[in-house]
Design a protein around this motif. Structure first.
Motif: not given
Length: 292
Positions: A140-143, A257-260
């Motif tokens: 809920k707080n991080v990806d 999204a880029a770092l993920l």
């Protein structure tokens, strides 16, 4: 060869558990430090480089760095050795940093903040790597990245207690311990225990040594590391292995999204080319077939 990140340790108040993160960037963080609040790293009034971009246009909070929040010590995932922070998680994130053509920088922060993403949202860190289980609550707080480690819990007990299972601890009224804000603590509570909560894994082990508790629930790889020490293996015994279906992931600020994508790519590539296996065997031991 993998370049080991430099460890930037901060003083931590072990009695403080609120762990509220700062809402601003470095200037606000320094003001907070002056007011006696927790600060993950030192401040300077000039000469800091500020935000930048890594290879591929990936944004980073400090130019030329990939800043990782972690919680020390948690061997074999992250711990200090000869003045540097090393371990399984560190080596994997070094791969990400190398792909992004930056250097990994590590900040030591309270574990409870990993549930809220406080240090990611405040702009102090790019990602969190702390042997952290992927849970719906934390999502809920991080990806989260794709899972990089299959984890189980274990019971470690003093030999004099005679405990080999949680059932033994409960039946004989033993004292159970766990690290605060972890899935080990949550699991113990789900089994009807009110475990003694310790701030770090070192404190968990010390709790056993000093008789504050008779047994603890903590991640199995951590127990494996402890029992390699003859002093520990002579005093403590491994009880039941508890398969909770947990998987570890690295986390980033929601929407990054880029770092993920860069983290996921590094994990996938490392598993495909054998690098993951080498890192696993270096820091943990033989790689289970299912994890390869």
């Amino acid at each position: 060869m993998f370049r080991t990140a430099e460890g930037h340790r901060s003083q931590r108040n072990s009695n403080r558990r609120d762990g509220r993160g700062r809402s601003g960037f470095r200037g606000a963080a320094c003001a907070a430090a002056a007011a006696g609040m927790f600060l993950a790293a030192g401040c300077s009034s000039s000469g800091e480089s500020g935000p930048g971009e890594a290879a591929g246009g990936v944004p980073v909070v400090e130019k030329g760095k990939l800043t990782t929040c972690t919680h020390l010590p948690y061997p074999p995932f992250q711990f200090e050795q000869n003045g540097k922070v090393v371990g399984f998680d560190v080596a994997l994130i070094d791969l990400v940093a190398q792909n992004l053509k930056v250097e990994q920088k590590i900040l030591d922060t309270p574990f409870e903040n990993f549930k809220t993403g406080a240090f990611l949202n405040s702009g102090q860190c790019d990602l969190a790597a702390a042997g952290m289980t992927i849970t719906d609550e934390r999502k809920k707080n991080v990806d989260f990245s794709i899972p990089y480690f299959d984890a189980t819990q274990a019971l470690l007990a003093t030999k004099k207690s005679g405990f080999t299972s949680l059932a033994d601890v409960k039946a004989k009224g033993g004292k159970l311990g766990a690290q605060a804000e972890t899935t080990g603590e949550s699991y113990a509570k789900s089994q009807g225990f009110n475990p003694v909560a310790f701030e770090s894994s070192d404190a968990v082990l010390n709790g056993l040594r000093t008789g504050q508790v008779d047994a603890v629930v903590i991640d199995y790889p951590v127990v494996q590391g402890w029992l390699k020490d003859k002093a520990n293996s002579s005093e403590f015994v491994l009880g039941q292995n508890i398969d909770t279906g947990e998987k570890y992931g690295f986390s980033v600020k929601k929407g990054n999204a880029a770092l993920l994508a860069a983290i996921d790519k590094a994990i996938t590539t490392a598993k495909a080319d054998g690098t993951y296996k080498k890192i696993y065997e270096q820091w943990i031991g033989p790689l289970p077939q299912a994890a390869s």
